[in-house]
Motif scaffolding. Structure first.
Motif, PDB file in Angstrom:
ATOM      1  N   PRO A 172      26.060 -60.152  -3.118  1.00 51.67           N
ATOM      2  CA  PRO A 172      27.176 -59.326  -2.658  1.00 51.67           C
ATOM      3  C   PRO A 172      27.536 -58.220  -3.641  1.00 51.67           C
ATOM      4  O   PRO A 172      28.208 -57.275  -3.291  1.00 51.67           O
ATOM      5  CB  PRO A 172      28.333 -60.301  -2.500  1.00 51.67           C
ATOM      6  CG  PRO A 172      27.834 -61.647  -2.838  1.00 51.67           C
ATOM      7  CD  PRO A 172      26.420 -61.539  -3.279  1.00 51.67           C
ATOM      8  N   SER A 173      27.074 -58.334  -4.895  1.00 55.85           N
ATOM      9  CA  SER A 173      27.428 -57.307  -5.860  1.00 55.85           C
ATOM     10  C   SER A 173      26.608 -56.032  -5.680  1.00 55.85           C
ATOM     11  O   SER A 173      26.956 -54.993  -6.206  1.00 55.85           O
ATOM     12  CB  SER A 173      27.272 -57.840  -7.282  1.00 55.85           C
ATOM     13  OG  SER A 173      25.910 -58.153  -7.518  1.00 55.85           O
ATOM     14  N   GLN A 174      25.476 -56.121  -4.952  1.00 57.92           N
ATOM     15  CA  GLN A 174      24.665 -54.934  -4.724  1.00 57.92           C
ATOM     16  C   GLN A 174      25.316 -54.067  -3.662  1.00 57.92           C
ATOM     17  O   GLN A 174      25.769 -54.563  -2.642  1.00 57.92           O
ATOM     18  CB  GLN A 174      23.262 -55.306  -4.267  1.00 57.92           C
ATOM     19  CG  GLN A 174      22.433 -55.963  -5.333  1.00 57.92           C
ATOM     20  CD  GLN A 174      21.072 -56.364  -4.808  1.00 57.92           C
ATOM     21  OE1 GLN A 174      20.933 -56.677  -3.632  1.00 57.92           O
ATOM     22  NE2 GLN A 174      20.078 -56.325  -5.672  1.00 57.92           N
ATOM     23  N   GLU A 175      25.312 -52.762  -3.928  1.00 65.78           N
ATOM     24  CA  GLU A 175      25.878 -51.835  -2.954  1.00 65.78           C
ATOM     25  C   GLU A 175      24.774 -51.303  -2.066  1.00 65.78           C
ATOM     26  O   GLU A 175      23.647 -51.115  -2.500  1.00 65.78           O
ATOM     27  CB  GLU A 175      26.568 -50.680  -3.676  1.00 65.78           C
ATOM     28  CG  GLU A 175      27.804 -51.107  -4.424  1.00 65.78           C
ATOM     29  CD  GLU A 175      28.539 -49.920  -5.000  1.00 65.78           C
ATOM     30  OE1 GLU A 175      28.357 -48.797  -4.494  1.00 65.78           O
ATOM     31  OE2 GLU A 175      29.289 -50.119  -5.960  1.00 65.78           O
ATOM     32  N   PRO A 178      32.147 -47.497  -0.737  1.00 63.37           N
ATOM     33  CA  PRO A 178      33.282 -48.335  -0.359  1.00 63.37           C
ATOM     34  C   PRO A 178      34.563 -47.497  -0.364  1.00 63.37           C
ATOM     35  O   PRO A 178      34.676 -46.543  -1.128  1.00 63.37           O
ATOM     36  CB  PRO A 178      33.321 -49.410  -1.448  1.00 63.37           C
ATOM     37  CG  PRO A 178      32.597 -48.829  -2.602  1.00 63.37           C
ATOM     38  CD  PRO A 178      31.599 -47.865  -2.034  1.00 63.37           C
ATOM     39  N   PRO A 179      35.520 -47.836   0.489  1.00 62.82           N
ATOM     40  CA  PRO A 179      36.752 -47.037   0.533  1.00 62.82           C
ATOM     41  C   PRO A 179      37.550 -47.202  -0.756  1.00 62.82           C
ATOM     42  O   PRO A 179      37.621 -48.281  -1.334  1.00 62.82           O
ATOM     43  CB  PRO A 179      37.509 -47.608   1.730  1.00 62.82           C
ATOM     44  CG  PRO A 179      36.957 -48.974   1.920  1.00 62.82           C
ATOM     45  CD  PRO A 179      35.539 -48.938   1.442  1.00 62.82           C
ATOM     46  N   ALA A 180      38.135 -46.122  -1.179  1.00 65.38           N
ATOM     47  CA  ALA A 180      38.998 -46.154  -2.361  1.00 65.38           C
ATOM     48  C   ALA A 180      40.368 -46.695  -1.967  1.00 65.38           C
ATOM     49  O   ALA A 180      40.732 -46.710  -0.790  1.00 65.38           O
ATOM     50  CB  ALA A 180      39.132 -44.753  -2.939  1.00 65.38           C
ATOM     51  N   VAL A 181      41.116 -47.122  -2.951  1.00 65.91           N
ATOM     52  CA  VAL A 181      42.457 -47.649  -2.695  1.00 65.91           C
ATOM     53  C   VAL A 181      43.319 -46.587  -2.032  1.00 65.91           C
ATOM     54  O   VAL A 181      44.090 -46.879  -1.113  1.00 65.91           O
ATOM     55  CB  VAL A 181      43.092 -48.143  -4.017  1.00 65.91           C
ATOM     56  CG1 VAL A 181      44.534 -48.551  -3.807  1.00 65.91           C
ATOM     57  CG2 VAL A 181      42.295 -49.290  -4.593  1.00 65.91           C
TER      58      VAL A 181
END
Length: 123
Positions: free
Chosen positions: A6-9, A15-18
């Motif tokens: 799961p750590s691989q992108e 990924p969406p930013a905060v």
């Protein structure tokens, strides 16, 4: 058989930013606020139309100007003006329902989020 951790992108997927998540929450709050305003501030035949129409107009403006891939690409200051008009209309809607502090709170959160996002877009 390969196992992906799961750590691989995934390549090409960001990924969406905060900040993006907060902006979506503010947009959903604006839509819900306008639906409440339409429902409780208008007499019967109009309350349904306004409760559906006001959020649809905001969604249309968002899709045309403010979405991550907008239909119309305009200058960042025009984007900011459209965003400000949306936030001001929600604030006035809360004020017209007699909830001044809720309107002020929404305005502070929405404008702060818009300012941070605008600075990020101009950087």
């Amino acid at each position: 058989m390969s196992s992906s951790s799961p750590s691989q992108e995934t390549p090409g997927v960001n990924p969406p930013a905060v900040l993006d998540i907060v902006r979506v929450i503010v947009l959903i709050g604006a839509l819900a606020s306008l639906a409440l305003w339409g429902t409780f501030s208008w007499p019967f035949p109009w309350n349904t139309a306004v409760a559906i129409g006001a959020p649809l107009l905001v969604l249309l403006a968002w899709a045309l100007f403010l979405s991550p891939r907008p239909v119309l690409r305009v200058h960042p200051f025009v984007r900011a003006l459209v965003e400000l008009v949306i936030y001001a209309s929600v604030t006035v809607a809360w004020w017209s329902m007699g909830q001044v502090w809720v309107g002020i709170g929404f305005a502070i959160v929405a404008i702060a989020t818009g300012l941070v996002a605008g600075r990020r877009a101009l950087a």
